[in-house]
Design a protein around this motif. Structure first.
Motif: not given
Length: 395
Positions: A150-151, A159-160, A306-309
């Motif tokens: 997922h991330c 990821n989509p 960009l992820s929020p992680i």
């Protein structure tokens, strides 16, 4: 003042903030929850386990009773291996989607346990897309399961999974999602994204402490998985059956960690659940990225990915920049950052998750600027090779 704007206190024991993708900075009340001992066979602890599982299934969006939650002792990787070894039968074949260390680890896990697999390896950070997954499934009817991250925290890319899930479902295959670093802050609603199982961990976006992971599985996919597991202790089906029959974990559970996690779940709900937790992390990211860019740092990924992680930054090309010293200077100022995992260019990562808010991220940026000054680095721009590498993602 919103929750996202409210200042969070510094860690009360004086330790640095953990700008990592887990373990992470936890609330003091989460730490306090571990001060009491619990009997693992006692009815009170069985009720705690039941509450934990019920709350996690609800977080996944299941209201029809189609999913179950199975906690598993150990680190997140233990639970990933448990999910793969239980859900992929000995005669099955998995398609692993890799764009970093954790996809490759899933492939290595399958290799060690003797499961057949094939790999789409996108390198350090390019996202696997639904159309290429569909082509791979069309070309190989032996594939029974698809494994998606997922991330991918190697790069920080989100990821989509929605388009991947559509491609997998359209071809009648089973999707397994490693949502280790995203579940609890990024929606993974079973009513919107079809998957048969996902795995995450206590010490990620729900902001608990390390000690167990959990598999949320579709009941109809887990029921026929009896006997699949390669391991006695990493058998999700057997653990589930034990919980159904007695309410107990099969082997000694991390009782204190479970107590801490329940407090973390309480705080998660109090904050507003997945949408609010994700919004705070997103604000953390946006404030931190904007500030780091003002200092001259460049992100590996364009904003779209960009992820929020966690966010990956290129190391500056300046000859005075040394990551080890930068790390120690940041730690002395109260912030522990994360080394990079890219193979092509040097990088480092800054996490956005944990008991932190935007004001703390502004302090992170100030600490980075002060550290550069102390190192004699007046330009944080990356080498040309880094920019060339990033251009590949935009192509």
């Amino acid at each position: 003042m919103t929750t996202a704007d409210a200042a969070f206190p510094d860690p009360q024991m004086g330790e640095p903030f953990l700008l990592t993708p887990g373990p992470l900075t936890t609330a003091f009340s989460v730490k306090q929850a571990m001060l009491r001992d619990w009997g693992s066979w006692d009815a009170d602890f069985r009720a705690m386990t039941r509450s934990l599982c019920d709350q996690l299934v609800a977080l996944a969006g299941d209201t029809a009773g189609e999913f179950v939650c199975v906690p598993m002792q150990g680190s997140g990787s233990f639970s990933v291996e448990a999910m793969l070894g239980t859900m992929v039968p000995k005669g099955g074949k998995a398609l692993v989607l890799a764009n970093g260390a954790y996809g490759l680890r899933a492939a290595e896990t399958l290799r060690v346990m003797g499961r057949a697999y094939t790999l789409i390896d996108k390198g350090d950070y390019l996202p696997p897309r639904g159309d290429e997954v569909g082509r791979a499934l069309d070309d190989d009817p032996a594939i029974t399961h698809v494994i998606a991250i997922h991330c991918e925290t190697s790069s920080g890319i989100l990821n989509p999974v929605a388009e991947i899930a559509e491609a997998v479902a359209a071809r009648g295959r089973s999707l397994l999602i490693d949502s280790m670093s995203a579940f609890g802050a990024v929606e993974l609603d079973v009513n919107q994204i079809r998957y048969d199982a996902m795995v995450s961990s206590a010490n990620k976006c729900i902001e608990g402490v390390p000690g167990f992971g959990f598999v949320i599985a579709r009941r109809s996919a887990l029921e026929p998985a009896k006997g699949n597991a390669h391991s006695l202790s990493l058998d999700v089906h057997a653990q589930w059956q034990g919980l159904v029959k007695s309410g107990q974990w099969r082997f000694t559970p991390p009782t204190h960690v479970v107590a801490a996690f329940l407090e973390a779940l309480r705080l998660h709900a109090e904050e507003g659940g997945v949408p609010a937790r994700g919004a705070r992390y997103t604000q953390n990211r946006d404030v931190m990225v904007a500030g780091m860019r003002e200092l001259g740092f460049e992100t590996l990924l364009a904003d779209r990915w960009l992820s929020p992680i966690i966010v990956t930054f290129f190391n500056p090309a300046h000859p005075n920049f040394d990551f080890s010293r930068f790390y120690e200077l940041m730690k002395a100022k109260g912030f522990i950052i994360y080394p990079g995992k890219l193979t092509v260019v040097d990088s480092f990562r800054v996490g956005c998750i944990g008991r932190m808010d935007a004001e703390i991220m502004r302090r992170v940026v100030r600490a980075a600027g002060e550290s550069l000054t102390e190192m004699g680095v007046d330009n944080a721009a990356p080498p040309a090779a880094a920019i060339a590498e990033r251009a590949k993602l935009a192509a």
